[in-house]
Design a protein around this motif. Structure first.
Motif, short mmCIF file in Angstrom:
data_model
loop_
_atom_site.label_atom_id
_atom_site.label_comp_id
_atom_site.label_asym_id
_atom_site.label_seq_id
_atom_site.Cartn_x
_atom_site.Cartn_y
_atom_site.Cartn_z
N HIS A 15 0.83 -1.22 0.00
CA HIS A 15 0.00 0.00 0.00
C HIS A 15 0.86 1.26 0.00
N LYS A 46 3.13 -13.14 13.90
CA LYS A 46 1.71 -12.74 13.91
C LYS A 46 0.73 -13.90 13.93
N ASP A 96 6.70 3.59 14.24
CA ASP A 96 6.05 2.61 15.12
C ASP A 96 7.13 1.79 15.84
N THR A 116 2.91 6.84 7.51
CA THR A 116 1.80 7.47 6.82
C THR A 116 0.54 7.21 7.63
N ILE A 119 -3.32 4.18 7.37
CA ILE A 119 -3.30 3.00 6.48
C ILE A 119 -2.34 1.96 7.04
N THR A 121 -1.56 -2.65 6.60
CA THR A 121 -1.99 -3.93 6.05
C THR A 121 -3.10 -4.54 6.90
N THR A 122 -2.91 -4.49 8.22
CA THR A 122 -3.91 -5.08 9.13
C THR A 122 -5.27 -4.42 8.92
N1 CTP Z 1 4.74 1.89 7.27
C1 CTP Z 1 4.55 3.29 7.21
N2 CTP Z 1 3.28 3.81 7.18
C2 CTP Z 1 2.21 3.00 7.23
C3 CTP Z 1 2.37 1.58 7.29
C4 CTP Z 1 3.65 1.06 7.31
O1 CTP Z 1 5.53 4.03 7.19
N3 CTP Z 1 1.01 3.55 7.23
C5 CTP Z 1 6.09 1.35 7.33
C6 CTP Z 1 6.39 0.63 8.63
O2 CTP Z 1 6.70 1.56 9.65
C7 CTP Z 1 7.56 -0.24 8.26
C8 CTP Z 1 7.27 -0.58 6.76
O3 CTP Z 1 6.28 0.38 6.33
O4 CTP Z 1 8.77 0.48 8.35
C9 CTP Z 1 6.75 -1.99 6.59
O5 CTP Z 1 5.67 -2.14 7.47
P1 CTP Z 1 4.73 -3.40 7.55
O6 CTP Z 1 4.66 -3.86 8.96
O7 CTP Z 1 5.08 -4.38 6.52
O8 CTP Z 1 3.32 -2.71 7.13
P2 CTP Z 1 2.03 -2.41 7.98
O9 CTP Z 1 1.03 -1.82 7.06
O10 CTP Z 1 2.38 -1.62 9.22
O11 CTP Z 1 1.57 -3.89 8.36
P3 CTP Z 1 0.76 -4.43 9.62
O12 CTP Z 1 -0.54 -3.70 9.67
O13 CTP Z 1 0.58 -5.91 9.31
O14 CTP Z 1 1.63 -4.21 10.83
#
Ligand code: CTP
Length: 131
Positions: A15, A46, A96, A116, A119, A121-122
């Motif tokens: 994304h 996870k 995070d 960002t 947004i 993945t979860t």
């Molecule tokens: N990341 C980001 N902004 C977001 C989502 C993710 O900057 N909105 C960054 C995370 O901080 C990390 C990288 O993208 O450095 C990969 O994150 P990942 O854990 O694969 O993505 P998430 O969307 O955070 O997945 P999940 O919800 O499963 O934790």
């Protein structure tokens, strides 16, 4: 001078938050190396496998213009070894993870960039499930 930047993540259900962090990570040095969590590592973290298989997550990352190199992260404990193996000058992570990788500061610079908003993945998986 070009610096070698390393970052880590699962990058499942790719994304725009992923794009934004990779784009900004690349700007920190000019050469970007991405460690992508293996399917097994993700399961260990996870208790579920990613939606996109490892080989597809790798292919997506390799196709991005701001990613220079992709490898599979097999274990969270091997961060120092990966940093050394890939001769990284800078470790970039989303905020995070703020503070969590300060132990690597004896090996390279450590930088946490803002995530960002709104947004993840979860969240995407939850939204799709609820439709
Ligand atoms: N990341 C980001 N902004 C977001 C989502 C993710 O900057 N909105 C960054 C995370 O901080 C990390 C990288 O993208 O450095 C990969 O994150 P990942 O854990 O694969 O993505 P998430 O969307 O955070 O997945 P999940 O919800 O499963 O934790």
């Amino acid at each position: 001078m070009t610096k070698r930047v390393i970052t880590f993540g699962t990058f499942d259900v790719f994304h725009v938050g992923h794009i934004n962090i990779l784009e900004r990570a690349k700007e920190q040095g000019g050469y970007l190396i991405v460690g992508v969590s293996s399917d097994e590592l993700n399961f260990a973290k996870k208790s579920r496998y990613p939606i996109y298989a490892q080989k597809d997550r790798i292919k997506i990352l390799e196709s991005l213009k701001f990613v220079d190199e992709v490898f599979v992260e097999e274990s969270l404990e091997l961060k120092p070894e990966y940093i050394q193996k890939y001769r990284a000058d800078v470790l970039v992570m989303g905020d995070d993870w703020a503070g969590k990788f300060d132990g690597m500061k004896n090996l390279c610079d450590v930088l946490y960039l803002p995530r960002t908003p709104s947004i993840s993945t979860t969240e995407i998986i939850e939204v799709v499930k609820s439709l």
